[in-house]
Design an enzyme around this catalytic site. Structure first.
Site, PDB file in Angstrom:
ATOM      1  N   GLY A  33       0.792  -1.218   0.000  1.00 13.71           N
ATOM      2  CA  GLY A  33       0.000   0.000   0.000  1.00 13.71           C
ATOM      3  C   GLY A  33       0.824   1.267   0.000  1.00 13.71           C
ATOM      4  N   SER A  34       0.137   2.330   0.323  1.00 13.04           N
ATOM      5  CA  SER A  34       0.659   3.689   0.236  1.00 13.04           C
ATOM      6  C   SER A  34       1.705   4.011   1.291  1.00 13.04           C
ATOM      7  CB  SER A  34      -0.518   4.665   0.387  1.00 13.04           C
ATOM      8  OG  SER A  34      -0.064   5.977   0.578  1.00 13.04           O
ATOM      9  N   THR A  35       2.541   4.993   0.967  1.00 11.37           N
ATOM     10  CA  THR A  35       3.541   5.471   1.924  1.00 11.37           C
ATOM     11  C   THR A  35       2.892   6.082   3.162  1.00 11.37           C
ATOM     12  OG1 THR A  35       3.678   7.579   0.758  1.00 11.37           O
ATOM     13  CG2 THR A  35       5.303   5.893   0.182  1.00 11.37           C
TER      14      THR A  35
END
Length: 130
Positions: free
Chosen positions: A61-63
């Site tokens: 997933g996203s940072t």
């Protein structure tokens, strides 16, 4: 039983092992206020990671997931420690900024562990009470 791996984030954490063979996304997958897995498709859905030694293969997933991990720590619902099969940047940064001890690349399978587990992020050692 003691396994050895690569230290990612320093410190020592002890807690009940919570193991999954499914990757975790902290953004949208974990509630930062409660520490509960909210991803309805994840096998640990509804379980809390607060105070547990959380073992999973890798993050996804996203940072922003790193910031969610930081929120877990600020809300006192972070895992006591993390074990990954292969750590990636998002989880490493999240563990480091949150003060969560973390190791990866164990010389054995984390699925062999059970019960109360201690992760020593200083030495890379992971031990389970017998």
């Amino acid at each position: 039983m003691t396994l050895t791996g690569r230290s990612i984030s320093k410190g020592v954490g002890t807690g009940e092992l919570l193991y999954t063979d499914t990757p975790i996304s902290f953004l949208g997958g974990v509630d930062a206020k409660t520490g509960i897995i909210i991803d309805q498709k994840h096998p640990l859905h509804g379980k809390t990671i607060a105070g547990k030694v959380l073992a999973f293969p890798y993050g996804k997933g996203s940072t922003v997931g790193s910031y969610v991990m930081y929120g877990l720590a600020k809300n006192n619902v972070a895992p006591a420690a993390i074990i990954n099969t292969e750590c990636e940047t998002i989880i490493a940064i999240g563990a480091i900024i949150s003060g969560i001890p973390m190791v990866d690349r164990l010389n054995g399978d984390a699925a062999q562990l059970s019960g109360v587990v201690t992760v020593n992020g200083d030495t890379g050692e992971v031990s389970a009470a017998q």
